[in-house]
Design a protein around this motif. Structure first.
Motif, PDB file in Angstrom:
ATOM      1  N   LYS A  97     -55.131   3.056   2.274  1.00  0.00           N
ATOM      2  CA  LYS A  97     -54.046   2.962   3.256  1.00  0.00           C
ATOM      3  C   LYS A  97     -53.735   4.337   3.837  1.00  0.00           C
ATOM      4  O   LYS A  97     -53.601   4.493   5.058  1.00  0.00           O
ATOM      5  CB  LYS A  97     -52.800   2.374   2.583  1.00  0.00           C
ATOM      6  N   GLU A  98     -53.641   5.360   2.977  1.00  0.00           N
ATOM      7  CA  GLU A  98     -53.385   6.716   3.447  1.00  0.00           C
ATOM      8  C   GLU A  98     -54.509   7.211   4.343  1.00  0.00           C
ATOM      9  O   GLU A  98     -54.276   7.845   5.369  1.00  0.00           O
ATOM     10  CB  GLU A  98     -53.195   7.659   2.257  1.00  0.00           C
ATOM     11  N   LYS A  99     -55.727   6.891   3.943  1.00  0.00           N
ATOM     12  CA  LYS A  99     -56.893   7.286   4.738  1.00  0.00           C
ATOM     13  C   LYS A  99     -56.842   6.629   6.123  1.00  0.00           C
ATOM     14  O   LYS A  99     -57.057   7.276   7.151  1.00  0.00           O
ATOM     15  CB  LYS A  99     -58.177   6.887   4.009  1.00  0.00           C
ATOM     16  N   LEU A 100     -56.518   5.339   6.167  1.00  0.00           N
ATOM     17  CA  LEU A 100     -56.444   4.624   7.438  1.00  0.00           C
ATOM     18  C   LEU A 100     -55.293   5.142   8.308  1.00  0.00           C
ATOM     19  O   LEU A 100     -55.429   5.240   9.529  1.00  0.00           O
ATOM     20  CB  LEU A 100     -56.292   3.119   7.194  1.00  0.00           C
ATOM     21  N   ILE A 101     -54.171   5.496   7.677  1.00  0.00           N
ATOM     22  CA  ILE A 101     -53.039   6.048   8.425  1.00  0.00           C
ATOM     23  C   ILE A 101     -53.431   7.379   9.067  1.00  0.00           C
ATOM     24  O   ILE A 101     -53.136   7.633  10.237  1.00  0.00           O
ATOM     25  CB  ILE A 101     -51.802   6.198   7.517  1.00  0.00           C
ATOM     26  N   LYS A 102     -54.123   8.241   8.299  1.00  0.00           N
ATOM     27  CA  LYS A 102     -54.574   9.534   8.850  1.00  0.00           C
ATOM     28  C   LYS A 102     -55.555   9.323   9.999  1.00  0.00           C
ATOM     29  O   LYS A 102     -55.472   9.985  11.023  1.00  0.00           O
ATOM     30  CB  LYS A 102     -55.213  10.386   7.749  1.00  0.00           C
ATOM     31  N   GLU A 103     -56.481   8.384   9.824  1.00  0.00           N
ATOM     32  CA  GLU A 103     -57.439   8.090  10.894  1.00  0.00           C
ATOM     33  C   GLU A 103     -56.715   7.582  12.142  1.00  0.00           C
ATOM     34  O   GLU A 103     -57.026   7.974  13.266  1.00  0.00           O
ATOM     35  CB  GLU A 103     -58.464   7.054  10.432  1.00  0.00           C
ATOM     36  N   LEU A 104     -55.726   6.723  11.940  1.00  0.00           N
ATOM     37  CA  LEU A 104     -54.957   6.187  13.063  1.00  0.00           C
ATOM     38  C   LEU A 104     -54.209   7.301  13.783  1.00  0.00           C
ATOM     39  O   LEU A 104     -54.160   7.340  15.015  1.00  0.00           O
ATOM     40  CB  LEU A 104     -53.981   5.115  12.573  1.00  0.00           C
ATOM     41  N   GLN A 105     -53.624   8.229  13.033  1.00  0.00           N
ATOM     42  CA  GLN A 105     -52.921   9.351  13.646  1.00  0.00           C
ATOM     43  C   GLN A 105     -53.882  10.216  14.458  1.00  0.00           C
ATOM     44  O   GLN A 105     -53.563  10.621  15.582  1.00  0.00           O
ATOM     45  CB  GLN A 105     -52.225  10.193  12.576  1.00  0.00           C
ATOM     46  N   LEU A 106     -55.061  10.495  13.900  1.00  0.00           N
ATOM     47  CA  LEU A 106     -56.050  11.300  14.625  1.00  0.00           C
ATOM     48  C   LEU A 106     -56.520  10.595  15.896  1.00  0.00           C
ATOM     49  O   LEU A 106     -56.646  11.208  16.961  1.00  0.00           O
ATOM     50  CB  LEU A 106     -57.242  11.622  13.718  1.00  0.00           C
ATOM     51  N   ILE A 107     -56.759   9.307  15.790  1.00  0.00           N
ATOM     52  CA  ILE A 107     -57.209   8.538  16.954  1.00  0.00           C
ATOM     53  C   ILE A 107     -56.112   8.507  18.018  1.00  0.00           C
ATOM     54  O   ILE A 107     -56.384   8.650  19.216  1.00  0.00           O
ATOM     55  CB  ILE A 107     -57.621   7.114  16.535  1.00  0.00           C
ATOM     56  N   THR A 108     -54.857   8.372  17.579  1.00  0.00           N
ATOM     57  CA  THR A 108     -53.740   8.360  18.527  1.00  0.00           C
ATOM     58  C   THR A 108     -53.614   9.708  19.227  1.00  0.00           C
ATOM     59  O   THR A 108     -53.419   9.768  20.442  1.00  0.00           O
ATOM     60  CB  THR A 108     -52.425   8.013  17.805  1.00  0.00           C
ATOM     61  N   GLU A 109     -53.736  10.802  18.480  1.00  0.00           N
ATOM     62  CA  GLU A 109     -53.682  12.137  19.077  1.00  0.00           C
ATOM     63  C   GLU A 109     -54.820  12.327  20.078  1.00  0.00           C
ATOM     64  O   GLU A 109     -54.623  12.866  21.170  1.00  0.00           O
ATOM     65  CB  GLU A 109     -53.753  13.213  17.992  1.00  0.00           C
ATOM     66  N   GLU A 110     -56.018  11.884  19.701  1.00  0.00           N
ATOM     67  CA  GLU A 110     -57.163  12.005  20.594  1.00  0.00           C
ATOM     68  C   GLU A 110     -56.956  11.177  21.867  1.00  0.00           C
ATOM     69  O   GLU A 110     -57.240  11.629  22.970  1.00  0.00           O
ATOM     70  CB  GLU A 110     -58.444  11.556  19.881  1.00  0.00           C
ATOM     71  N   ARG A 111     -56.427   9.964  21.721  1.00  0.00           N
ATOM     72  CA  ARG A 111     -56.152   9.108  22.876  1.00  0.00           C
ATOM     73  C   ARG A 111     -55.147   9.768  23.811  1.00  0.00           C
ATOM     74  O   ARG A 111     -55.335   9.809  25.024  1.00  0.00           O
ATOM     75  CB  ARG A 111     -55.615   7.762  22.421  1.00  0.00           C
ATOM     76  N   ASN A 112     -54.073  10.330  23.235  1.00  0.00           N
ATOM     77  CA  ASN A 112     -53.061  10.983  24.056  1.00  0.00           C
ATOM     78  C   ASN A 112     -53.643  12.196  24.780  1.00  0.00           C
ATOM     79  O   ASN A 112     -53.342  12.443  25.953  1.00  0.00           O
ATOM     80  CB  ASN A 112     -51.864  11.392  23.209  1.00  0.00           C
ATOM     81  N   ASP A 113     -54.474  12.952  24.079  1.00  0.00           N
ATOM     82  CA  ASP A 113     -55.117  14.116  24.691  1.00  0.00           C
ATOM     83  C   ASP A 113     -56.025  13.680  25.843  1.00  0.00           C
ATOM     84  O   ASP A 113     -55.992  14.269  26.930  1.00  0.00           O
ATOM     85  CB  ASP A 113     -55.921  14.884  23.638  1.00  0.00           C
ATOM     86  N   LEU A 114     -56.811  12.648  25.617  1.00  0.00           N
ATOM     87  CA  LEU A 114     -57.703  12.160  26.671  1.00  0.00           C
ATOM     88  C   LEU A 114     -56.910  11.600  27.850  1.00  0.00           C
ATOM     89  O   LEU A 114     -57.289  11.785  29.012  1.00  0.00           O
ATOM     90  CB  LEU A 114     -58.657  11.101  26.112  1.00  0.00           C
ATOM     91  N   ARG A 115     -55.808  10.942  27.566  1.00  0.00           N
ATOM     92  CA  ARG A 115     -54.955  10.402  28.635  1.00  0.00           C
ATOM     93  C   ARG A 115     -54.387  11.549  29.476  1.00  0.00           C
ATOM     94  O   ARG A 115     -54.358  11.487  30.698  1.00  0.00           O
ATOM     95  CB  ARG A 115     -53.822   9.581  28.037  1.00  0.00           C
ATOM     96  N   ASP A 116     -53.939  12.631  28.802  1.00  0.00           N
ATOM     97  CA  ASP A 116     -53.424  13.791  29.530  1.00  0.00           C
ATOM     98  C   ASP A 116     -54.510  14.439  30.388  1.00  0.00           C
ATOM     99  O   ASP A 116     -54.265  14.826  31.531  1.00  0.00           O
ATOM    100  CB  ASP A 116     -52.844  14.818  28.561  1.00  0.00           C
ATOM    101  N   ARG A 117     -55.712  14.555  29.830  1.00  0.00           N
ATOM    102  CA  ARG A 117     -56.821  15.135  30.600  1.00  0.00           C
ATOM    103  C   ARG A 117     -57.147  14.280  31.822  1.00  0.00           C
ATOM    104  O   ARG A 117     -57.368  14.791  32.910  1.00  0.00           O
ATOM    105  CB  ARG A 117     -58.071  15.256  29.737  1.00  0.00           C
ATOM    106  N   LEU A 118     -57.167  12.969  31.631  1.00  0.00           N
ATOM    107  CA  LEU A 118     -57.451  12.055  32.740  1.00  0.00           C
ATOM    108  C   LEU A 118     -56.380  12.171  33.814  1.00  0.00           C
ATOM    109  O   LEU A 118     -56.688  12.225  35.010  1.00  0.00           O
ATOM    110  CB  LEU A 118     -57.532  10.620  32.228  1.00  0.00           C
ATOM    111  N   ARG A 119     -55.126  12.230  33.408  1.00  0.00           N
ATOM    112  CA  ARG A 119     -54.032  12.374  34.365  1.00  0.00           C
ATOM    113  C   ARG A 119     -54.178  13.684  35.137  1.00  0.00           C
ATOM    114  O   ARG A 119     -54.023  13.720  36.352  1.00  0.00           O
ATOM    115  CB  ARG A 119     -52.690  12.337  33.642  1.00  0.00           C
TER     116      ARG A 119
END
Length: 104
Positions: A24-46
């Motif tokens: 569960k902790e591993k999946l939470i960390k992965e989810l946080q990293l994926i969310t950060e990456e998504r937000n970064d990519l969204r900002d770059r696209l914008r």
């Protein structure tokens, strides 16, 4: 006899609970990293989208725009002066016609 196939040991359950917590902790960390990456990519696209919109011909600011505005102001001022002069000439013409008509 029918209980012989079931696992009832406590250490096995603890191990699976610990593994579940770690997973569960591993999946939470992965989810946080994926969310950060998504937000970064969204900002770059914008950023790229806004920059590309500004570089399009119909969004590109005209460097001569201020000069054109000054020229428009000058032309409008001349036009206003001509209109005022035209109205004065029209009034003078009307007065002269009255005088001519009166003197006849």
């Amino acid at each position: 006899m029918w209980n012989a196939g079931r696992e009832t040991s406590s250490p096995g359950t603890e191990l699976s609970e610990n593994q579940a917590k770690k997973e569960k902790e591993k999946l939470i960390k992965e989810l946080q990293l994926i969310t950060e990456e998504r937000n970064d990519l969204r900002d770059r696209l914008r950023f790229l989208t806004e920059r590309s919109m500004k570089n399009r011909p119909h969004f590109r600011p005209n460097p001569y725009y201020e000069d054109l505005e000054r020229m428009e102001e000058a032309v409008m001022s001349i036009l206003h002066n001509l209109e005022m002069e035209n109205s004065e000439v029209h009034e003078n013409n009307h007065k002269l016609k009255k005088e001519i008509t009166f003197s006849r």
